[in-house]
Design a protein around this motif. Structure first.
Motif, mmCIF file in Angstrom:
data_model
loop_
_atom_site.group_PDB
_atom_site.id
_atom_site.type_symbol
_atom_site.label_atom_id
_atom_site.label_comp_id
_atom_site.label_asym_id
_atom_site.label_seq_id
_atom_site.Cartn_x
_atom_site.Cartn_y
_atom_site.Cartn_z
ATOM 1 N N LEU A 69 38.748 31.852 38.399
ATOM 2 C CA LEU A 69 37.220 32.294 38.638
ATOM 3 C C LEU A 69 36.542 31.738 38.006
ATOM 4 O O LEU A 69 35.239 32.542 38.025
ATOM 5 N N ILE A 128 38.093 31.334 33.310
ATOM 6 C CA ILE A 128 37.068 31.714 33.048
ATOM 7 C C ILE A 128 36.149 31.377 31.396
ATOM 8 O O ILE A 128 35.098 31.232 31.931
ATOM 9 N N LEU A 248 28.118 31.410 37.230
ATOM 10 C CA LEU A 248 29.133 33.103 37.402
ATOM 11 C C LEU A 248 28.816 33.333 38.649
ATOM 12 O O LEU A 248 29.674 33.242 39.949
ATOM 13 N N VAL A 252 31.074 33.685 41.717
ATOM 14 C CA VAL A 252 31.917 35.019 42.411
ATOM 15 C C VAL A 252 31.628 34.278 44.183
ATOM 16 O O VAL A 252 32.727 34.978 44.529
ATOM 17 N N VAL A 255 34.361 32.916 45.115
ATOM 18 C CA VAL A 255 35.636 33.766 45.788
ATOM 19 C C VAL A 255 36.008 34.431 46.769
ATOM 20 O O VAL A 255 37.083 34.759 47.275
ATOM 21 N N LEU A 259 38.749 34.567 50.034
ATOM 22 C CA LEU A 259 38.943 35.492 50.225
ATOM 23 C C LEU A 259 38.242 36.511 51.937
ATOM 24 O O LEU A 259 39.516 37.172 52.570
ATOM 25 N N LEU A 294 23.473 40.610 43.306
ATOM 26 C CA LEU A 294 25.060 41.110 42.884
ATOM 27 C C LEU A 294 25.724 42.167 42.964
ATOM 28 O O LEU A 294 26.354 42.009 43.012
ATOM 29 N N GLY A 298 29.572 41.836 44.075
ATOM 30 C CA GLY A 298 30.788 42.652 43.433
ATOM 31 C C GLY A 298 31.073 43.788 44.291
ATOM 32 O O GLY A 298 32.292 43.660 44.524
ATOM 33 N N LEU A 299 30.145 44.895 44.598
ATOM 34 C CA LEU A 299 31.431 45.685 46.024
ATOM 35 C C LEU A 299 31.525 45.127 47.749
ATOM 36 O O LEU A 299 32.602 45.344 47.209
ATOM 37 N N LEU A 301 33.719 42.193 46.893
ATOM 38 C CA LEU A 301 34.528 41.466 46.268
ATOM 39 C C LEU A 301 35.347 42.787 46.580
ATOM 40 O O LEU A 301 36.894 42.797 46.467
ATOM 41 N N LEU B 97 41.223 40.132 40.615
ATOM 42 C CA LEU B 97 39.890 39.645 41.613
ATOM 43 C C LEU B 97 39.724 41.030 41.883
ATOM 44 O O LEU B 97 38.057 41.261 41.802
ATOM 45 N N PHE B 100 37.353 42.304 38.852
ATOM 46 C CA PHE B 100 36.337 40.958 38.241
ATOM 47 C C PHE B 100 35.256 41.554 39.644
ATOM 48 O O PHE B 100 34.008 41.724 39.066
ATOM 49 N N GLY B 101 35.853 41.846 40.576
ATOM 50 C CA GLY B 101 34.656 42.445 41.562
ATOM 51 C C GLY B 101 34.281 44.107 41.240
ATOM 52 O O GLY B 101 32.908 44.231 40.818
ATOM 53 N N ILE B 102 35.221 44.792 40.370
ATOM 54 C CA ILE B 102 34.095 46.538 39.763
ATOM 55 C C ILE B 102 33.583 45.548 38.552
ATOM 56 O O ILE B 102 31.865 45.545 38.748
ATOM 57 N N ILE B 104 31.445 42.603 38.783
ATOM 58 C CA ILE B 104 30.173 42.069 39.150
ATOM 59 C C ILE B 104 29.555 43.421 39.620
ATOM 60 O O ILE B 104 28.456 43.024 39.464
ATOM 61 N N THR B 105 30.368 44.241 39.761
ATOM 62 C CA THR B 105 29.480 45.705 40.259
ATOM 63 C C THR B 105 29.226 46.442 39.175
ATOM 64 O O THR B 105 27.988 46.722 39.622
ATOM 65 N N GLY B 108 26.053 44.251 38.307
ATOM 66 C CA GLY B 108 24.983 44.811 39.307
ATOM 67 C C GLY B 108 23.838 46.330 39.608
ATOM 68 O O GLY B 108 23.419 45.935 39.545
ATOM 69 N N ASN B 111 21.530 45.264 36.521
ATOM 70 C CA ASN B 111 20.739 44.728 36.958
ATOM 71 C C ASN B 111 19.817 45.894 37.661
ATOM 72 O O ASN B 111 18.442 45.512 37.208
ATOM 73 N N TYR B 219 31.051 38.577 30.073
ATOM 74 C CA TYR B 219 30.903 37.601 30.410
ATOM 75 C C TYR B 219 31.785 36.759 29.766
ATOM 76 O O TYR B 219 32.282 36.917 28.527
ATOM 77 N N SER B 223 35.102 37.223 27.462
ATOM 78 C CA SER B 223 36.195 36.348 27.070
ATOM 79 C C SER B 223 36.511 35.536 25.412
ATOM 80 O O SER B 223 37.361 35.790 25.143
#
Lengths: 628, 293
Positions: A69, A128, A248, A252, A255, A259, A294, A298-299, A301, B97, B100-102, B104-105, B108, B111, B219, B223
């Motif tokens: 990641l 990470i 980062l 993303v 990946v 995918l 972003l 994210g969505l 992914l 994965l 990870f996507g959740i 980032i969402t 976002g 943000n 992040y 970690s």
């Protein structure tokens, strides 16, 4: 021609290489034809970079199945290496492209050697952590890196008329080289081994794949192209800061690209890289700037994982395969082929000399001394002493739960020995990793076959490695000597026609034969067979017996666990009986068969006849017990 | 000497908060074998909601945990039922994965709605301290640690004393065995995920006072928490507790005696060292793998 038909024509056979080649030519010509499309060139060169990183990521995360990641860490490492060296020496950063690749290689190798020894989740966590740790490190070592002030990389020396065109071609060339590299990796035995690790890591180790070395090397191989590209990236950006270089967001997109296009495929990550770059660019322009990017990524992914987990290219080829399957019927069973004559070949050259030394009194081939292993309070194997002579077919029988499979696992190294010693062919092996035992000539099959189901039958048989040599890893797996050898072995077990089939589509009995062919690829001196006749039909049992005898005549020794007692008494000599983790009897079949201790172990103490001569009462068939 | 005691006490206080945050993560891993990378993002989400509510209503941010915890229980339940349960049974790589996507969402969303800037809830006691024997204890740290210990105690009671808790522990140890004796795996997984997520309700509220945060802070937090559960042994609650306290101490000691900017690196260094010498962590056990299938 339907759309689907057209896609099929484009993705299969020779045209499968034609489409990328055409696209490549178009991309090479684009800046020449449209020299003033500066913006479009800028977007495309970012697409090349992203595709390059996705293709590299795919080597460790697609082929070997270990998800990273934080893969943009290598872009940052390459960029900082090139940028700092160029700033220090005031020369063109491109001179340091090899150094960028080397730094990425060393970093990945060191980290990989720590985390990839073990299985499972450590790797993803480290990837990470590594990225974030690099941000902090680069920030903190400000004497060297200028910390958050960043690095000013020397500016390009070419005329500003050319704009970014040189970068466009550099990234395109690097992308082409990376795809070529990934394609080569996939073709080699190294690539086949990586797929084997993804499918079943224990099994991969059992057939001689040094899984640690493979995984570390895959991680390093996936880092090098990105490290090299990072140097060019630094030149392109002309300014570096820790947060931007070790981004980062870039991880993303890597990946997501791989995918979306198809993890584990060659061209999927390339396709994904282009799509993701263009979509994020559109989102930037029309969707309210970088903040929304972003959210979109994210969505995307989440949606890809949920609804298109295998990616675009595999989804398309699966649809095509279904169509093709509907159009023509494939012969899956080849009972006649299996039962008919085979090609006689010399299977295991290194076992031959032992067989030709009659009456030798050397040490036994396999010697187990006082082997013990407990699980919590249960002593599954409790001080087993067992020897297998060279050239023999030794049986290991015993009731369910008596420790037979555990003993196999101890001998092959799938489990570590609690106490005791195991010697094989003059070497003490109980502390060796499984693959080194395989390299010594020790092979095994599994009670429930463990083929790599998504690989073809031929790939399954090519995968094993008889030696630890580095050169062998780089050998071609789909053509040439290794593949030739695999075909011979498939012919030998009578399954030559099935080479191109998916291993998972074969019948259970056929899978057992393929697994045997797989083991033979190791050029074994000895094979452990875990229920070779379990769950397969009588024709195949006869076939299996015939193959075992044939191999035995060539000098290969066998240790057989089997519940089909008539078969054992017919095939094997001597027979060892295991009960409650201990060997309670060992000797020729006729003697073991009449041993009261054996009868008690199988049938319980109350059954024991007063008459110590059970001959007429107990037929061998009575001992036949099914199951594990 | 006072400086050392001061650092140790602060380390323990921070460790308590870390323990709470990590307990949810390790619970989810233990039951579902999923590394919930979104755990950090959920913490930041709660911290933001807490900050927002505090700045509008003036209600004490740490007290707001009483509202946030049930809210996050619900969020966790929905997240499991709506998203994560759809991929149960596929490879662990895919679940990483997905979370990870959740993550980032969520980042976002924050943000876009809240903007990419630092925030911190500053109630009246924010800069005050208790002074005991020459040692100063920041009130916010003390209250945060008390909240954490209360919730950890509650979590322990639920897991150890209730049928639900036993079902969760049974599933963590042996999923197929638990299913055989009538425990519905998907129900337990949903519960465990909801409880694990609920801990971010308290953790995030406390975080909003103790640490300035912005959307991408997650992040850093994930970690730290992963470092803690790797040290303790993935899936072990006792391990998470010990790991949290050890790393809390290590962090404050580094900040006191070396410098603040190196203290975050402690977590990454610990992950590497643990993996080098004891890959299963301090409390992790290596179970028999061959008969699990």
């Amino acid at each position: 021609m339907t759309t689907l038909g057209r896609i099929r024509a484009l993705t299969s056979g020779r045209s499968g290489r034609l489409v990328p080649l055409l696209l490549f030519v178009v991309l090479v010509g684009y800046p020449v034809v449209f020299p003033f499309a500066i913006y479009e060139q800028g977007v495309l060169l970012l697409a090349f970079l992203l595709a390059l990183m996705a293709v590299s990521w795919n080597i460790v995360s697609g082929f070997a199945g270990y998800v990273s990641l934080g893969h943009s860490v290598f872009l940052g490492l390459g960029a900082y290496t090139g940028g700092l060296l160029a700033e220090h020496f005031q020369v063109n950063p491109l001179w340091f492209m090899p150094v960028g690749g080397l730094v990425a290689f060393v970093a990945a190798t060191l980290v990989g050697m720590v985390v990839l020894r073990a299985r499972g989740h450590a790797f993803v966590i480290i990837t990470i952590a590594l990225l974030l740790a690099m941000q902090v490190l680069v920030n903190n070592f400000s004497q060297v890196t200028h910390g958050s002030n960043g690095v000013n990389v020397p500016l390009p020396t070419w005329s500003s008329d050319y704009q970014n065109m040189p970068f466009y071609y550099m990234f395109l060339a690097l992308l082409a080289a990376t795809v070529g590299f990934a394609a080569w990796v996939r073709r080699t035995k190294f690539g086949t081994g990586l797929l084997a690790i993804r499918e079943d890591e224990d099994k991969a180790a059992a057939i001689g794949v040094n899984t640690t070395r493979y995984k570390v090397l895959a991680y390093a191989a996936s880092a090098v192209p990105i490290g090299v590209a990072g140097v060019v990236y630094a030149y392109f950006l002309s300014f570096l800061n820790p947060i931007g270089a070790f981004s980062l967001l870039t991880s993303v997109t890597i990946v997501l690209s791989a995918l979306l296009g198809g993890r584990g495929t060659l061209w999927g990550p390339v396709l994904g890289g282009f799509v993701v770059t263009i979509v994020t660019e559109v989102a930037n322009v029309y969707g309210g700037g970088t903040d929304s990017r972003l959210l979109v990524l994210g969505l995307a992914l989440v949606l890809v994982v949920l609804f298109l987990p295998r990616g675009v290219l595999p989804a398309i080829s699966a649809r095509l395969a279904r169509r093709r399957a509907a159009a023509q019927t494939v012969e899956y069973t080849d009972q006649a082929g299996v039962a008919s004559a085979r090609t006689p070949i010399v299977v295991s050259p290194r076992s031959a000399p032992a067989a030709q030394t009659p009456g030798r009194t050397a040490a036994p081939l396999l010697e187990i001394r006082g082997a013990a292993r407990s699980f919590g309070g249960l002593r599954a194997v409790d001080g087993v002493d067992l020897t297998v002579e060279a050239g023999s077919i030794t049986a290991l029988i015993g009731p369910n739960g008596s420790g037979k499979t555990t003993l196999f696992n101890l001998v092959t190294g799938a489990m570590s020995l609690g106490s005791g010693e195991i010697w094989f062919d003059g070497t003490r092996i109980d502390q060796l990793p499984p693959w080194e035992r395989a390299h010594l000539g020790l092979g095994r099959t599994f009670q429930i076959t463990r083929l790599f189901k998504s690989m073809t039958v031929l790939e399954n048989v090519v995968a094993p490695l008889p030696t630890a040599g580095w050169g062998l890893m780089a050998k071609d797996a789909v053509s040439g000597h290794e593949a030739e050898r695999a075909r011979e072995l498939l012919d030998f077990v009578g399954l030559g026609r099935f080479g191109a089939q998916q291993a998972g589509s074969l019948s259970y009995g056929q899978q057992k034969l393929v697994e045997l062919a797989q083991v033979l690829m190791l050029e074994p001196k000895m094979i452990l067979l875990d229920e070779p006749a379990g769950g397969i039909n009588p024709t195949l049992i006869n076939r299996m017996v015939e193959i075992i005898r044939d191999l035995n005549r060539q000098g290969i020794a066998f240790l057989v666990v089997e519940h089909n007692i008539p078969l054992v008494l017919d095939l094997c000599d001597p027979v060892a009986v295991l009960s409650r983790g201990q060997v309670i009897a060992q000797g020729p079949p006729s003697i073991v068969r009449a041993d009261p201790a054996v009868l008690e172990a199988y049938l319980g103490p109350e059954w024991l006849p007063a008459d110590p001569v059970p001959g007429p009462v107990l037929k061998p068939a009575d001992l036949s017990v099914k199951g594990g | 000497m006072t400086q050392l005691v001061q650092a140790l006490v602060l380390g323990l206080l921070i460790g308590g908060v870390y323990a709470l945050m990590a307990s949810g993560l390790t619970l989810i891993f233990g039951v579902m074998n999923i590394i919930n990378v979104a755990h950090g993002a959920l913490l930041i989400l709660v911290a933001f909601l807490t900050w927002k509510t505090w700045s509008v209503t003036g209600i004490d941010p740490i007290l707001l945990a009483v509202v946030m915890t049930p809210l996050m229980f619900g969020v966790g339940w929905l997240l499991y039922k709506g998203v994560l349960s759809r991929i149960s049974g596929s490879s662990p790589g895919m679940s990483v994965l997905l979370t990870f996507g959740i993550a980032i969402t969520i980042e976002g969303i924050l943000n876009v709605t809240a903007g990419n800037k630092f925030r911190s809830a500053t109630p009246s006691y924010f800069s005050q301290s208790f002074r005991i024997l020459g040692i100063s204890l920041p009130k916010a740290q003390v209250y945060g640690c008390i909240a954490a210990v209360l919730v950890l105690g509650l979590l322990y009671v639920v897991l150890a004393k209730t049928w639900t808790g036993r079902a969760i522990r049974a599933t963590a140890q042996n999923p197929s065995g638990a299913a055989l004796i009538g425990i519905q795996a998907s129900g337990v997984a949903a519960l465990a995920f909801a409880i694990g997520t609920a801990t971010t309700g308290v953790g995030g509220s406390v975080l909003s006072v103790l640490y300035p945060f912005f959307p991408a802070s997650h992040y850093d937090w994930i970690s730290r928490l992963l470092g803690i559960i790797v040290l303790g042994g993935m899936g072990s609650l006792a391990g998470a507790l010990v790991g949290a306290i050890v790393l809390g101490l290590a962090e404050t000691l580094t900040a006191t005696y070396v410098s603040l900017q190196w203290s975050t690196l402690i977590f990454y260094a610990v992950i590497m060292i643990v993996l080098l010498f004891r890959p299963q962590g301090l409390f992790g056990s290596r179970l028999r793998q061959d008969v699990m299938a």
